[in-house]
Every structure is written in C-alpha cells, then in structure tokens.
Design a protein around this motif. Structure first.
Motif, mmCIF file in Angstrom:
data_model
loop_
_atom_site.group_PDB
_atom_site.id
_atom_site.type_symbol
_atom_site.label_atom_id
_atom_site.label_comp_id
_atom_site.label_asym_id
_atom_site.label_seq_id
_atom_site.Cartn_x
_atom_site.Cartn_y
_atom_site.Cartn_z
ATOM 1 N N GLN A 68 0.803 -1.217 0.000
ATOM 2 C CA GLN A 68 0.000 0.000 0.000
ATOM 3 C C GLN A 68 0.841 1.276 0.000
ATOM 4 O O GLN A 68 0.351 2.351 -0.377
ATOM 5 N N LEU A 69 2.075 1.154 0.430
ATOM 6 C CA LEU A 69 2.919 2.355 0.493
ATOM 7 C C LEU A 69 3.244 2.846 -0.921
ATOM 8 O O LEU A 69 3.634 2.066 -1.799
ATOM 9 N N ASN A 70 3.110 4.136 -1.081
ATOM 10 C CA ASN A 70 3.436 4.763 -2.367
ATOM 11 C C ASN A 70 4.067 6.129 -2.074
ATOM 12 O O ASN A 70 3.412 7.172 -2.158
ATOM 13 N N LEU A 116 11.594 6.609 4.477
ATOM 14 C CA LEU A 116 10.836 5.739 5.385
ATOM 15 C C LEU A 116 10.487 4.417 4.722
ATOM 16 O O LEU A 116 10.562 3.356 5.341
ATOM 17 N N HIS A 117 10.148 4.502 3.450
ATOM 18 C CA HIS A 117 9.794 3.283 2.717
ATOM 19 C C HIS A 117 10.992 2.342 2.603
ATOM 20 O O HIS A 117 10.859 1.118 2.755
ATOM 21 N N ARG A 118 12.171 2.898 2.333
ATOM 22 C CA ARG A 118 13.382 2.060 2.240
ATOM 23 C C ARG A 118 13.690 1.413 3.582
ATOM 24 O O ARG A 118 14.085 0.234 3.629
ATOM 25 N N SER A 119 13.512 2.158 4.677
ATOM 26 C CA SER A 119 13.731 1.576 6.009
ATOM 27 C C SER A 119 12.754 0.427 6.269
ATOM 28 O O SER A 119 13.111 -0.638 6.799
ATOM 29 N N TYR A 120 11.528 0.655 5.866
ATOM 30 C CA TYR A 120 10.510 -0.372 6.036
ATOM 31 C C TYR A 120 10.836 -1.613 5.209
ATOM 32 O O TYR A 120 10.704 -2.753 5.678
#
Length: 232
Positions: free
Chosen positions: A133-135, A144-148
């Motif tokens: 769902q992250l975009n 933040l997305h890369r950390s996740y």
C-alpha cells in the motif's frame, strides 16, 4: 667209672638243636618260614583282585565322564541360547525405544517451531500489506519506505534461515493438503479446480504445511459460455 661220670658224658655227647639262634629269640616255626606250603597267601590274592577292579573302573570312567561332559555342554548351550535370545530382544526393544524417542523429540521440536512461527505469520502479513500500500511521493516518504523494506527483508531472511518458505499457488491445481478454498467462481481463462487467486499466503516449514493458503478456485467456463460453444 662211676654213674655220675656216665651221665655227664651222655649229656655232652648230645648235639645242640638250637643252632646259631641268638640268645633270647625263638626259632621261626615251620608255618612262618617263607616259601613253605603252609604259608598264608591271603594278602597276595586280595591285592590282585584290587588291581583288576581298578583297571575296570579306569576303563569305564572315560566313557561316563564323556557322557557327563556332553550333558553339561548341552545344558550350557541351552542356557547360552536363552540368554542370547533375551539379549537380542532387549537390544531390539532398546533400539526401537531410541528411534521412537528421537522421532518424538523431532516431532515435538517441529511442532513447537510451527506454533511459534504461526503466531508470527500475522505480523508478516501486515508487513506485506503495508508494503504493497505504500506509495511514497517525496524524499522523506521514500526514506521511510526504504527503512521499512529493509525491516521486511530482514524478517523474510530470518524465516528462510528457519526453513520457512511461502507457497506459490496461482495457476496451480487445487490441492486440499496445501490450499483452503474460500471462494469458487466461473472462469473463462482457467479450467475447473485451478487456483485463480491467492487471498492469504500459505507457508511451509521444511516441506511441512505451516499454514494453508486461502485461495479462490475456478469453476471453469460458465453456463453461458458452454451454451455458446455448443451453438457454435
């Protein structure tokens, strides 16, 4: 010559019948003389009979002793067979017990691992849903997305090290040992009893089902399509 002289002369002229026997010892009687017919030969006859009896006993003793040894050997062999049979049964029982214990311990270890990992799988599902769902649109969101993504990859790597692998079910024939059908619908692209969609990912632990996959299964072409094919 007087009468006293005559008597003395007759006494001196008589021979000495005692021979050379020493003084104080009596001459041996005829019955005691060796080699005489009247001598007692009883002891010599008894000694001869004893020698013959011992020879007969010596002749019969090896045979009886051999028979006794054969009986003892047979008894020892029977005792050995009994003890050896008991030992073999005990060894087989112990080997079966050892294998059963090892198998039970392995099953218990796998069951504990399955229970523990099953409790973690919902967390993995949530990570996967959030990842899809992250975009991110700007730099901060992308960081933040890369950390996740790094955390999710680390979790997946740990699962791989433990022997956990996800199932790939779409397009595969429906297998009740691996899949749990929650929906069925007609499909023009897939034949009947083929998985057309994965609703929840399934996992295996070293080839053992950790969680069944929730899937949608094809029912094949619908009634309308079948009627059109027949008309054509």
């Amino acid at each position: 010559m007087s009468s006293e002289d005559t008597v003395a002369g007759s006494v001196e002229s008589q021979p000495d019948t005692t021979g050379d026997a020493p003084a104080g010892e009596a001459a041996p009687s005829p019955a005691e003389a060796p080699g005489q017919p009247g001598a007692d030969s009883g002891p010599e006859v008894g000694a001869g009979e004893g020698t013959a009896g011992e020879a007969g006993a010596a002749t019969a003793d090896p045979a009886s002793r051999a028979a006794r040894l054969e009986q003892e050997l047979a008894a020892l062999r029977e005792q050995f067979d009994n003890l050896n049979g008991q030992y073999m049964r005990l060894a087989a029982d112990f080997d079966n017990y050892r294998k059963r214990q090892s198998r039970d311990l392995e099953d218990q270890r796998v069951q504990i691992a399955c229970n523990t990992l099953s409790e973690i799988l919902p967390v993995v599902d949530n990570f996967d849903r959030a990842r899809q769902q992250l975009n991110p649109q700007h730099e901060e969101a992308q960081t933040l997305h890369r950390s996740y993504q790094g955390l999710y990859k680390q979790l997946v790597d740990v699962f791989k090290q433990l022997g956990v692998s996800p199932m790939r079910v779409e397009g595969e024939p429906f297998d009740p040992t691996l899949h749990e059908a929650v929906m069925r619908e007609p499909s023009d692209q897939h034949p009947e009893d083929v998985v057309i969609e994965e609703l929840q990912r399934g996992y295996q632990l070293n080839g053992r089902v950790l969680r069944h996959a929730l899937v949608k299964v094809s029912m094949g072409p619908g009634p309308g399509d079948q009627s059109q094919e027949q008309a054509g």
